[in-house]
Design an enzyme around this catalytic site. Structure first.
Site, PDB file in Angstrom:
ATOM      1  N   TYR A   1       0.848  -1.193   0.000  1.00 25.58           N
ATOM      2  CA  TYR A   1       0.000   0.000   0.000  1.00 25.58           C
ATOM      3  C   TYR A   1       0.884   1.244   0.000  1.00 25.58           C
ATOM      4  O   TYR A   1       1.938   1.259   0.653  1.00 25.58           O
ATOM      5  CB  TYR A   1      -0.919   0.002   1.223  1.00 25.58           C
ATOM      6  CG  TYR A   1      -2.052  -1.003   1.124  1.00 25.58           C
ATOM      7  CD1 TYR A   1      -3.304  -0.610   0.675  1.00 25.58           C
ATOM      8  CD2 TYR A   1      -1.852  -2.337   1.450  1.00 25.58           C
ATOM      9  CE1 TYR A   1      -4.354  -1.524   0.576  1.00 25.58           C
ATOM     10  CE2 TYR A   1      -2.902  -3.263   1.352  1.00 25.58           C
ATOM     11  CZ  TYR A   1      -4.145  -2.846   0.910  1.00 25.58           C
ATOM     12  OH  TYR A   1      -5.181  -3.744   0.807  1.00 25.58           O
ATOM     13  N   GLU A   2       0.459   2.279  -0.713  1.00 26.26           N
ATOM     14  CA  GLU A   2       1.314   3.463  -0.903  1.00 26.26           C
ATOM     15  C   GLU A   2       1.572   4.219   0.403  1.00 26.26           C
ATOM     16  O   GLU A   2       2.473   5.040   0.477  1.00 26.26           O
ATOM     17  CB  GLU A   2       0.711   4.402  -1.948  1.00 26.26           C
ATOM     18  CG  GLU A   2      -0.607   5.021  -1.517  1.00 26.26           C
ATOM     19  CD  GLU A   2      -1.340   5.696  -2.672  1.00 26.26           C
ATOM     20  OE1 GLU A   2      -0.958   5.495  -3.828  1.00 26.26           O
ATOM     21  OE2 GLU A   2      -2.300   6.421  -2.384  1.00 26.26           O
ATOM     22  N   SER A   3       0.809   3.923   1.444  1.00 26.76           N
ATOM     23  CA  SER A   3       1.042   4.551   2.737  1.00 26.76           C
ATOM     24  C   SER A   3       2.339   4.065   3.374  1.00 26.76           C
ATOM     25  O   SER A   3       2.743   4.582   4.413  1.00 26.76           O
ATOM     26  CB  SER A   3      -0.134   4.243   3.670  1.00 26.76           C
ATOM     27  OG  SER A   3      -0.354   2.849   3.739  1.00 26.76           O
TER      28      SER A   3
END
Lengths: 248, 269
Positions: free
Chosen positions: A50-52
């Site tokens: 996930y880009e987080s």
């Protein structure tokens, strides 16, 4: 045939496309549902990114956002956002980028920026997020989107993320290293780029869906593969897993 | 050493009309209390910077604090659109909002360049998209070693960066953990910084994956318990998903929003 909704068929068809052991850069919403379903079913070693900054997240319920606490708690590593994009995505380490779209055109270009003119938009959409570089640098891209004439347009109003540009050779000319969109999963069927023209072509229809329905939901003159397949209906275990995931 | 101040004093001292202000946070640890204090103090003409403007930016925009937004994704995560943001872009209400629009990778690299003291950053990005046609801060350069064409984006150096963290000690050393987004880079890139914290403690105990910002790299620290609500603070409280859902109805309607704004401004934190 199992009793299921078009959205359930879409999520299940999308989950089936992911292979065990692959690394997958997951967009929020429909892509996240499909990727988590795959990991719970046939692909337990699917690596969700996930880009987080969550690498190898293993959520036991669907995250509402790309930065939910459950992603960080279950991840193999939690890293900064610059690191995700610079060290992990950009060098081409990730197999599949899984995206959605507000508009998609016949060459798989994605718009999530504006409907209408940029300076005087009819609808202002959220914008690019991580998608332009996910679409550029993952080894291949899957797109999951509901098929309607408003979403499936001849030409997107704004190219937020490049699919196959305007046809053969465009990705190489632009220096994009990944293969781009190889699969588009909708609530009506499955489309793949034609190997020669790169135009999105209907290769499978979902159970109970007619070719006319798919054509009516497409804003361009849709090409159909010579050997049109019929998507296998969801199995009871697939449906049960999806419903349990959504209820968790 | 960072000074420990009250939130109201910190905003009054560090955030000025016309400033470029980054309130960073990637879903987690969003400095909501600080953003709402900026609204209460009536700042105007701000250039707001953030990768993922969400509810608190919708509130700042609706309150007329901003004239420009530098961003990469503006939405209500998991819910839908930011209606105040959309109203400002499409109807200039309450004031026009200029957009400077990037991708996440571009924004992240702009912060990295800012934190590194470099004028710009390079990345493999934007090629073939329409973003360079609408955003002047996206250019292309040729690698002097390989000849590869790469995107270049200028450093971000906000006048002030505001973040929220779990805790600080009395010397102003700041500790945050969980998803830490771009907060470290955003603080190091800024001319001034304010960190709101859940608590001020005598001693910081190490936390796996934690980020520590030394007190000498931070201007001021302000205690603000639950200061990230409705987002969450890992180890302190969970994300208030219902608030995000309820915001949709409030922000959709100018009158409902104006009522909400009156309540906020009339209340002390």
């Amino acid at each position: 045939m199992t009793d299921h909704t078009p959205d359930e068929m879409m999520s299940i068809a999308a989950a089936r496309a992911l292979r065990d052991g692959q690394t997958c850069f997951v967009g929020i919403g429909l892509p996240s549902t499909a990727a988590n379903l795959a990991r719970r079913g046939h692909a337990p070693d699917l690596v969700l990114i996930y880009e987080s900054g969550c690498l190898g997240a293993k959520p036991d319920r669907l995250p509402l956002s790309i930065g939910d606490g459950v992603l960080a708690e279950t991840a193999d590593a939690v890293i900064g956002v610059a690191e995700v994009f610079n060290y992990w995505l950009q060098p081409g380490r990730i197999d599949v980028g899984f995206l959605s779209a507000a508009q998609l055109d016949r060459f798989g270009n994605i718009n999530t920026t504006v409907i209408g003119d940029y300076t005087d938009p009819k609808v202002r959409l959220p914008g690019a997020g991580g998608a332009p570089e996910i679409a550029a640098s993952c080894r291949e891209v899957f797109i999951i989107v509901r098929q309607t004439p408003r979403a499936f347009v001849e030409k997107v109003d704004f190219v937020t993320s490049v699919g196959h540009g305007s046809g053969p050779g465009d990705r190489a000319r632009l220096g994009l290293r990944g293969a781009g969109p190889t699969l588009v999963i909708t609530d009506l069927g499955i489309l793949r780029p034609d190997p020669e023209t790169f135009e999105l072509t209907l290769t499978s229809v979902h159970p109970g869906v007619t070719l006319e329905q798919v054509r009516a939901a497409t804003g361009w003159d849709l090409k159909v593969a010579p050997e049109l397949e019929h998507t296998a209906a969801p199995t009871e275990p697939e449906l049960a897993a999806l419903r349990a995931l959504k209820a968790a | 050493m960072a000074r420990i101040v009250s939130l109201a004093d910190g905003i009054a001292e560090l955030v000025h009309d016309g400033d470029e202000v980054a309130l960073e946070g990637f879903t987690h640890l969003i400095p909501v209390a600080a953003g709402q204090e900026i609204i209460r103090q009536g700042r105007r003409d701000l250039t707001l910077v953030r990768m993922t403007p969400d509810i608190v930016y919708d509130q700042l925009i609706g309150a007329g604090c901003a004239r420009k937004l530098v961003f990469s994704w503006g939405g209500n995560p998991g819910v839908g659109s930011l209606h105040r943001f959309r109203d400002a872009v499409t109807h200039a209400w309450p004031v026009p909002l200029e957009l400077v629009e990037h991708s996440h990778a571009g924004m992240a690299n702009r912060y990295v360049a800012g934190a590194s003291g470099l004028p710009f950053a390079i990345l493999r990005g934007y090629a073939g998209t329409d973003l360079p046609t609408v955003t002047e801060t996206i250019k292309f350069v040729t690698c002097p070693f390989t000849g590869e064409r790469l995107a270049a984006v200028p450093a971000l150096n906000p006048d002030v960066t505001v973040i929220h963290a779990q805790r600080a000690d009395r010397a102003g050393n700041v500790q945050l953990w969980g998803i830490t987004g771009m907060q470290k880079e955003a603080v190091l890139a800024a001319k001034r910084s304010l960190v709101t914290v859940e608590e001020v403690v005598d001693e910081l105990t190490p936390v796996p994956g934690g980020v520590v910002l030394p007190g000498w790299a931070v201007t001021a620290v302000a205690p603000a318990p639950r200061g990230a609500h409705p987002s969450y603070a890992h180890g302190f409280y969970e994300r208030d998903n219902d608030y995000y859902k309820q915001w949709d109805a409030i922000s959709k309607d100018r009158d409902a929003f104006t009522g909400w704004l009156g309540d906020l401004v009339g209340s002390a934190r």
